[in-house]
Scaffold this motif. Sequence first.
Motif, PDB file in Angstrom:
ATOM      1  N   ASP A  82       4.061  17.529 -16.807  1.00  0.00           N
ATOM      2  CA  ASP A  82       5.051  17.413 -17.853  1.00  0.00           C
ATOM      3  C   ASP A  82       4.526  16.141 -18.599  1.00  0.00           C
ATOM      4  O   ASP A  82       4.253  15.036 -17.886  1.00  0.00           O
ATOM      5  CB  ASP A  82       6.513  17.264 -17.057  1.00  0.00           C
ATOM      6  N   PRO A  83       4.595  16.159 -19.831  1.00  0.00           N
ATOM      7  CA  PRO A  83       3.753  14.973 -20.750  1.00  0.00           C
ATOM      8  C   PRO A  83       4.690  13.660 -20.324  1.00  0.00           C
ATOM      9  O   PRO A  83       3.934  12.548 -20.277  1.00  0.00           O
ATOM     10  CB  PRO A  83       3.805  15.228 -22.215  1.00  0.00           C
ATOM     11  N   ARG A  84       6.004  13.643 -20.017  1.00  0.00           N
ATOM     12  CA  ARG A  84       6.765  12.630 -20.028  1.00  0.00           C
ATOM     13  C   ARG A  84       6.382  12.085 -18.447  1.00  0.00           C
ATOM     14  O   ARG A  84       6.371  10.611 -18.471  1.00  0.00           O
ATOM     15  CB  ARG A  84       8.120  13.054 -20.066  1.00  0.00           C
ATOM     16  N   VAL A  85       6.197  12.968 -17.603  1.00  0.00           N
ATOM     17  CA  VAL A  85       6.011  12.422 -16.220  1.00  0.00           C
ATOM     18  C   VAL A  85       4.430  11.627 -16.173  1.00  0.00           C
ATOM     19  O   VAL A  85       4.524  10.543 -15.953  1.00  0.00           O
ATOM     20  CB  VAL A  85       6.109  13.386 -15.481  1.00  0.00           C
ATOM     21  N   ARG A  86       3.741  12.431 -16.831  1.00  0.00           N
ATOM     22  CA  ARG A  86       2.406  11.878 -17.021  1.00  0.00           C
ATOM     23  C   ARG A  86       2.197  10.499 -17.834  1.00  0.00           C
ATOM     24  O   ARG A  86       1.399   9.563 -17.159  1.00  0.00           O
ATOM     25  CB  ARG A  86       1.387  12.934 -17.764  1.00  0.00           C
ATOM     26  N   GLU A  87       3.216  10.459 -18.730  1.00  0.00           N
ATOM     27  CA  GLU A  87       2.949   9.041 -19.601  1.00  0.00           C
ATOM     28  C   GLU A  87       3.548   7.856 -18.979  1.00  0.00           C
ATOM     29  O   GLU A  87       3.219   6.843 -18.480  1.00  0.00           O
ATOM     30  CB  GLU A  87       3.499   9.273 -20.780  1.00  0.00           C
ATOM     31  N   ARG A  88       4.921   8.425 -18.229  1.00  0.00           N
ATOM     32  CA  ARG A  88       5.666   7.311 -18.013  1.00  0.00           C
ATOM     33  C   ARG A  88       5.568   7.018 -16.448  1.00  0.00           C
ATOM     34  O   ARG A  88       5.601   5.914 -16.051  1.00  0.00           O
ATOM     35  CB  ARG A  88       7.153   7.645 -17.949  1.00  0.00           C
ATOM     36  N   PHE A  89       5.182   8.032 -15.672  1.00  0.00           N
ATOM     37  CA  PHE A  89       4.979   7.738 -14.129  1.00  0.00           C
ATOM     38  C   PHE A  89       3.738   8.594 -13.659  1.00  0.00           C
ATOM     39  O   PHE A  89       3.715   9.410 -12.743  1.00  0.00           O
ATOM     40  CB  PHE A  89       6.289   8.301 -13.493  1.00  0.00           C
ATOM     41  N   PRO A  90       2.554   7.950 -14.193  1.00  0.00           N
ATOM     42  CA  PRO A  90       1.306   8.671 -13.465  1.00  0.00           C
ATOM     43  C   PRO A  90       1.180   8.722 -12.039  1.00  0.00           C
ATOM     44  O   PRO A  90       0.812   9.800 -11.440  1.00  0.00           O
ATOM     45  CB  PRO A  90       0.116   7.717 -14.180  1.00  0.00           C
ATOM     46  N   VAL A  91       1.752   7.786 -11.169  1.00  0.00           N
ATOM     47  CA  VAL A  91       1.997   7.877  -9.692  1.00  0.00           C
ATOM     48  C   VAL A  91       2.320   9.304  -9.146  1.00  0.00           C
ATOM     49  O   VAL A  91       2.257   9.717  -8.339  1.00  0.00           O
ATOM     50  CB  VAL A  91       2.495   6.872  -9.334  1.00  0.00           C
ATOM     51  N   ILE A  92       3.522   9.728 -10.120  1.00  0.00           N
ATOM     52  CA  ILE A  92       4.049  11.127  -9.737  1.00  0.00           C
ATOM     53  C   ILE A  92       3.184  12.264  -9.944  1.00  0.00           C
ATOM     54  O   ILE A  92       2.950  12.913  -8.861  1.00  0.00           O
ATOM     55  CB  ILE A  92       5.530  11.354 -10.467  1.00  0.00           C
TER      56      ILE A  92
END
Length: 331
Positions: A82-92
Amino acid sequence: MHPFTLTRTGDAEEAIEAHARDDRLAYIAGGTDLLGLMKDRVTFPERLLDINGLPGTASIEELGDGGLRIGALCRMSDVAADPRVRERFPVITEALLLSASGQLRNMASIGGNIMQRTRCAYFRDDDGPPCNKRQPGSGCSALHGSNRNHAIFGWSEDCVATHPSDVAVAFAALDADVIVRGRGGERVIPFTGFHRLPDSMPERDTMLERGDLIVAVEVPARAEGRASHYLKVRDRQSYEFALVSVAAAVAADRGRLRSVRLAMGGVAHKPWRLTAAETALRGAALDDDGALRSAIATSFADARPLARNAFKIELAQRAVLRAIQTAGERP
Ligand SMILES: Cc1cc2nc3c(=O)[nH]c(=O)nc-3n(C[C@H](O)[C@H](O)[C@H](O)COP(=O)(O)OP(=O)(O)OC[C@H]3O[C@@H](n4cnc5c(N)ncnc54)[C@H](O)[C@@H]3O)c2cc1C
Ligand code: SF4
């Protein structure tokens, strides 16, 4: 494998009621851990209730503040991409991509992932050696046995196992919440309080009660979210659980740490927050290895290694240092 029935439900209230009333019924999502446990004769549910059709649980929604609500039935691979996860929370994203294999991540759900049970070899051994988690009161074979992969924090004489989920470590560092629906309605469990330490009841991994259904994990917006990194150290580079792992998220000004979030995997029965180090690290320069090492060491003063895993204490501290510095290099 012992016989079982499989039914599907699209109604959360019906699922919760059935699970609460029937202790031989288990929820099944991707089945990638549950079926393994059944084959290893760790657990013997007679009825499996497939929850994949529950409405509203397989999507990622925006929270008002820039955080994200990740549905419990989302697949690990979908969340990682998910691009939002990748951008906001790369640790996830990184924690998920370092978990299991591509095929498993396509099947496995977020709810099932945080509910997966320990990989302690005695617990999974279908010959049934003494294991308090599997058979309460039978003893702990790992306490004086093969305990290289086991805990250095928070263990008890009754169980020295570690929790195996990678993404749970990232969720703990970010102070996510687990949204649970049960017979009494919906409630919020802070992620750091979701998994239990073993104490004298290692058979209980989490704070969930019969009937409880995880519907989502909510990750609030974090100043440290973007500059975050997951570092996993394991015996081989793919398809392996962590010896130790670190989720680090930092906010820095001109090379100095303003705030830090740190959690570790592979060291305890739950994701282990390094709160003393988080405090001690404030103000330290990212390129001052000595100052960072001393601050990190404050969280290891109470580490208690077992006979075969003292190496984890130094390994873990080195991993934390590298994870912080890698996170700090991110814009
Ligand atoms: C070979 C192998 C390697 C692996 N490597 C890793 C790894 O490196 N890192 C890692 O993190 N994981 C790893 N895993 C574990 C894998 O990620 C989990 O098996 C998976 O995430 C479980 O999700 P699932 O949807 O298949 O759960 P299931 O097997 O369907 O369920 C697991 C448990 O959760 C319960 N459950 C499921 N959903 C809910 C819900 N919504 N509410 C309440 N209870 C629920 C079930 O009743 C069951 O008890 C590995 C697994 C295998 C088999
Ligand atoms: S460490 Fe826990 S899971 Fe492993 S044998 Fe001991 S009681 Fe069982």
